[in-house]
Structures are given as C-alpha cells and as structure tokens.
Design a protein around this motif. Structure first.
Motif, PDB file in Angstrom:
ATOM      1  N   ARG A  17       0.857  -1.194   0.000  1.00  0.00           N
ATOM      2  CA  ARG A  17       0.000   0.000   0.000  1.00  0.00           C
ATOM      3  C   ARG A  17       0.889   1.239   0.000  1.00  0.00           C
ATOM      4  O   ARG A  17       1.798   1.371   0.822  1.00  0.00           O
ATOM      5  N   ALA A  42      -5.026   9.780  -2.417  1.00  0.00           N
ATOM      6  CA  ALA A  42      -5.027   8.567  -3.248  1.00  0.00           C
ATOM      7  C   ALA A  42      -4.313   7.422  -2.527  1.00  0.00           C
ATOM      8  O   ALA A  42      -3.447   7.632  -1.674  1.00  0.00           O
ATOM      9  N   ARG A  63      -2.431   3.785  -3.696  1.00  0.00           N
ATOM     10  CA  ARG A  63      -1.962   2.961  -4.809  1.00  0.00           C
ATOM     11  C   ARG A  63      -1.497   1.622  -4.254  1.00  0.00           C
ATOM     12  O   ARG A  63      -1.014   1.544  -3.123  1.00  0.00           O
ATOM     13  N   ASP A 102       2.633  -0.490 -10.553  1.00  0.00           N
ATOM     14  CA  ASP A 102       1.434   0.088  -9.943  1.00  0.00           C
ATOM     15  C   ASP A 102       0.238  -0.757 -10.370  1.00  0.00           C
ATOM     16  O   ASP A 102      -0.200  -0.713 -11.517  1.00  0.00           O
ATOM     17  N   THR A 125      -2.811  -0.484  -9.366  1.00  0.00           N
ATOM     18  CA  THR A 125      -4.067   0.254  -9.420  1.00  0.00           C
ATOM     19  C   THR A 125      -4.146   1.171 -10.626  1.00  0.00           C
ATOM     20  O   THR A 125      -5.180   1.796 -10.850  1.00  0.00           O
ATOM     21  N   ALA A 126      -3.082   1.257 -11.399  1.00  0.00           N
ATOM     22  CA  ALA A 126      -3.094   2.104 -12.596  1.00  0.00           C
ATOM     23  C   ALA A 126      -3.988   1.451 -13.646  1.00  0.00           C
ATOM     24  O   ALA A 126      -4.057   0.227 -13.748  1.00  0.00           O
TER      25      ALA A 126
END
Length: 192
Positions: free
Chosen positions: A133, A141, A143, A181, A183-184
């Motif tokens: 995390r 935000a 990620r 990443d 979460t991108a």
C-alpha cells in the motif's frame, strides 16, 4: 569369551490356543516358547490379511517449538527442503527484519504483521506480498504496488520485507522506478 547360562526351569507351563507354551519361571518372569499356528478367522469365509513385508508406519514426534527430536539426526538437517531448515531460516529472517525496524514499527509488525515506512514520496505499508500500500504525500489517493527482489521464490517472507525496506531507505527513487502500480488503469489498446 562367552558364557552360557543354564535354561531356567519352569515352575508352571500353560498351552496357549495358538500352540505355544507360556512358562512361568521360578523368579516370576514369563516366557512364551514355540511357534504360533494360524487359527481360523472368527468370521466364516474371511481369511486373515497377510503381508510378506510389514509396511513402515508413520511416527509422530512431539514438537516443542522449532526444536524437536528429529533435529538431532545429522542427515535430517542436510536434506533438501527440510521443514526444520525452513523454520530456522524464517526465524533468523524475522530477527533480522525486527532489528531493522524502529520500536513503533516493530510493535505494529508484532501486532498486525504489517509496518509503515515513511519516504519522501509518501507512506508505504509492507506486509502483503504483491500488494504494498502506497499513500502518496499530499494526496488522498491510495496505490497498490508490486515489488519483489530477485530470487524472492527462495527467500523467507521476512527476508523479502527486509530487502525491500533497505532498498526503499537507500534509494526510494529506484524503488518506485521498478515498482509495478497495480491500481493504474491498463494501457489502452487499439485494434488498428
């Protein structure tokens, strides 16, 4: 030089159902003499199960912590993939990781299995493989990053965290350069 003792005389003798003799000796000890004859199975039409070679039976060894009776066998420690060696490696890796953490991080790691690390880019929470995390500084935000060291398959998990902790403390920019990443959004693909 060998000495032969005279056979003890039986005070009492009893014939057993399988054809052997039970002898009670003068000193009170019991001796069974002879060869047993097979007796018929108590269930009509069923035969006794016979094994030419007895099967080895699994033995349970009582465990008390990481050290148990098997650890005394020198060949056991040398075997590939030994659970004892893995446990010992995990304990050593855990000690190393705990030595690298400050008291607050160590307390949180002992309580939850996770710990936070502050870097110039923001905060990182180590504790779940492939899902670190990351909370970037100055934003709300969150990620999820994936970073693992080379040869991570053979390392105990605390060694992975120690490796990543040292990497992010030494060179955070390089750490983030290799981080994936999760979460991108996926890259957009066109058909033409």
């Amino acid at each position: 030089m060998t000495t032969a003792t005279a056979p003890a005389t039986a005070v009492e003798t009893e014939i057993l159902p399988d054809g052997r003799e039970l002898r009670v000796l003068a000193d009170g000890s019991l001796v069974v003499v002879g060869t047993a004859r097979a007796r018929p199975h108590p269930v009509p039409g069923v035969d006794w199960i016979r094994r030419d070679h007895p099967r080895p039976r699994a033995r349970r060894t009582p465990r008390s912590g990481p050290f148990h009776a098997r650890a005394l066998d020198p060949t056991y420690l040398a075997r590939e993939g030994s659970s004892y060696r893995r446990r010992l490696a995990h304990d050593r890796a855990n000690s190393l990781l705990r030595s690298l953490l400050d008291p607050d991080q160590r307390a949180e790691y002992d309580r939850t299995g996770n710990f936070w690390v502050e870097v110039p880019q923001g905060r990182l929470r180590f504790g779940r493989l492939y899902s670190i995390r990351f909370e970037p500084r100055g934003t709300n935000a969150v990620r999820l990053l994936c970073v693992v060291p080379n040869g991570y398959e053979t390392l105990p998990v605390p060694d992975i965290w120690a490796n990543l902790l040292l990497a992010v403390r030494d060179d955070p920019a390089r750490f983030f350069a290799v981080a994936i990443d999760r979460t991108a959004p996926p890259p957009r693909r066109t058909l033409f």
